[in-house]
Design a protein around this motif. Structure first.
Motif, PDB file in Angstrom:
ATOM      1  N   GLN A  25       0.808  -1.217   0.270  1.00 43.87           N
ATOM      2  CA  GLN A  25      -0.027   0.062   0.121  1.00 43.87           C
ATOM      3  C   GLN A  25       0.859   1.262   0.022  1.00 43.87           C
ATOM      4  O   GLN A  25       0.456   2.216  -0.883  1.00 43.87           O
ATOM      5  CB  GLN A  25      -1.072  -0.032   1.216  1.00 43.87           C
ATOM      6  N   HIS A  26       2.054   1.367   0.668  1.00 44.64           N
ATOM      7  CA  HIS A  26       2.859   2.425   0.712  1.00 44.64           C
ATOM      8  C   HIS A  26       3.410   2.492  -0.770  1.00 44.64           C
ATOM      9  O   HIS A  26       3.553   3.797  -1.207  1.00 44.64           O
ATOM     10  CB  HIS A  26       4.083   2.074   1.884  1.00 44.64           C
ATOM     11  N   THR A  68       0.667   4.172  -3.087  1.00 41.60           N
ATOM     12  CA  THR A  68       0.137   5.385  -2.736  1.00 41.60           C
ATOM     13  C   THR A  68       1.198   6.430  -3.140  1.00 41.60           C
ATOM     14  O   THR A  68       1.057   7.582  -3.514  1.00 41.60           O
ATOM     15  CB  THR A  68      -0.432   5.421  -1.444  1.00 41.60           C
ATOM     16  N   GLN A  69       2.437   6.014  -2.463  1.00 45.96           N
ATOM     17  CA  GLN A  69       3.517   7.378  -2.611  1.00 45.96           C
ATOM     18  C   GLN A  69       4.363   7.215  -3.918  1.00 45.96           C
ATOM     19  O   GLN A  69       5.056   8.109  -4.297  1.00 45.96           O
ATOM     20  CB  GLN A  69       4.560   6.864  -1.363  1.00 45.96           C
ATOM     21  N   ALA A 125      11.086   5.349   5.053  1.00 46.27           N
ATOM     22  CA  ALA A 125       9.363   5.405   4.936  1.00 46.27           C
ATOM     23  C   ALA A 125       8.844   4.129   4.821  1.00 46.27           C
ATOM     24  O   ALA A 125       7.785   4.139   5.666  1.00 46.27           O
ATOM     25  CB  ALA A 125       9.304   6.230   3.658  1.00 46.27           C
ATOM     26  N   VAL A 126       9.654   3.175   4.386  1.00 42.85           N
ATOM     27  CA  VAL A 126       8.949   1.768   4.385  1.00 42.85           C
ATOM     28  C   VAL A 126       9.024   1.382   5.657  1.00 42.85           C
ATOM     29  O   VAL A 126       8.180   0.600   6.325  1.00 42.85           O
ATOM     30  CB  VAL A 126       9.767   0.768   3.436  1.00 42.85           C
ATOM     31  N   ALA A 165       6.203   2.718   7.383  1.00 42.05           N
ATOM     32  CA  ALA A 165       4.766   1.847   7.045  1.00 42.05           C
ATOM     33  C   ALA A 165       4.600   0.687   7.737  1.00 42.05           C
ATOM     34  O   ALA A 165       3.551   0.368   7.974  1.00 42.05           O
ATOM     35  CB  ALA A 165       4.793   1.814   5.693  1.00 42.05           C
TER      36      ALA A 165
END
Length: 348
Positions: A197-198, A201-202, A253-254, A257
């Protein structure tokens, strides 16, 4: 323990039907089946095309008349008939013929903690359909603790976390029983979904459904720890154009998440410790936490739990097969219960 060791010693075969993998232990032969819990069916004829690893490779790559099904979800059999057909093919004709020679075939099965009566009934009917005359149910937490060598029969506390594909189970054990436990609907699948999902979306990137574990792609190196690589290269499909594309993803960032679904695991550990008697919590400060299950190999997860709890955390030697090996050890009589000596009455 939900069943006595004497009853388990009479069993001939043990089965661990997991959401991700199915494992079968035969007394005297050891672990004979360790395959994904997947089956591919031809919807036109109803025939079974493939099971196990071959069926898993078909996921997302089949024509419209072939359906890939998973008869087990969250440790519970949701399709009894398909689970029976899958087990028959995984065992093979030769092994099934050997089991049929047993005059009264007994089987044992691992069930999740606090499994409802319908889930227990589904596990029993699945094995009865394979010819078992009697089925004993063993809590997965007990079997996994025995399989990784924890002294569950002693009057000391041992804490275990079973990290499965669909659920995570946390428990404190003592004297061969569960003192307090918690079952959480968060597992390896939820963590994988958070990464997917990350990226969607990103970065507008879609990953293949099963060709490689996206978590291992995004968290190679030291994984959840900050010493890992700052940027990771990931290949996928562009959401807008549908063309293949490569992106460089910020690993920090991962990690953020992934931490979101893991917070519920930390909350579950805290709840178990709060419900545990103080004397047992004092034992855990020295013994720490043992992690088992396939998702226990998530890079950096053990360090995250150390930082959050302040207790030692270690991963079992073979975390993915601890439950079935523990069930096999109890079936073969390698586990002895603690013998209590009653106080002799002193004659006046």
């Amino acid at each position: 323990m939900s069943v006595s060791l004497e009853q388990l010693r009479r069993c001939h075969v043990g089965v661990d039907l997991g959401a991700a993998r199915t494992r079968v232990f035969v007394k005297g032969a050891g672990l004979v089946v360790d395959e994904p819990s997947v089956a591919a069916v031809n919807t036109r004829t109803g025939s079974l095309i493939a099971v196990g690893a071959l069926a898993e490779q078909m996921t997302g790559r089949t024509p419209h008349y072939i359906r890939v099904v998973r008869p087990v979800s969250g440790g519970t059999v949701v399709d009894i008939e398909m689970a029976q057909r899958m087990l028959r093919h995984l065992l093979g004709e030769k092994l099934r013929r050997q089991l049929r020679r047993k005059p009264r075939l007994r089987a044992a099965a691992c069930t999740p903690h606090d499994a409802d009566p319908l889930a227990q009934r589904a596990a029993v009917e699945t094995l009865v359909g394979l010819g078992a005359r009697r089925v004993e149910l063993v809590d997965t937490l007990i079997a996994a603790a025995v399989g990784c060598g924890l002294p569950v029969e002693q009057p000391t506390a041992t804490m275990i976390i079973v990290c499965g594909a669909a659920t995570t189970q946390v428990a404190v054990l003592s004297l061969g029983s569960i003192v307090t436990a918690e079952r959480l609907a968060v597992g390896g699948n939820a963590i994988d979904a958070a990464v997917i999902q990350h990226l969607r979306t990103q970065h507008a990137l879609m990953l293949p459904s099963q060709s490689v574990r996206p978590l291992q792609l995004a968290l190679r190196g030291t994984g959840l720890t900050s010493q890992g690589p700052e940027v990771t290269e990931i290949h996928g499909r562009d959401v807008a154009t549908g063309l293949a594309r490569t992106v460089h993803v910020d690993t920090a960032a991962v990690r953020n998440a992934i931490h979101t679904p893991l917070t519920s695991v930390l909350d579950g550990i805290g709840k178990v410790l709060r419900d545990c008697p103080p004397d047992l919590v004092a034992d855990l400060a020295d013994r720490g936490i043992t992690m088992v299950g396939g998702s226990a190999l998530l890079p950096g997860l053990d360090q995250m739990l150390r930082d959050a709890t302040g207790m030692p955390v270690e991963i079992a030697e073979r975390p993915d097969v601890c439950a079935i090996l523990g069930l096999g050890a109890m079936m073969e009589g390698r586990i002895q219960p603690l013998v209590l000596n009653p106080l002799a009455e002193v004659a006046e």
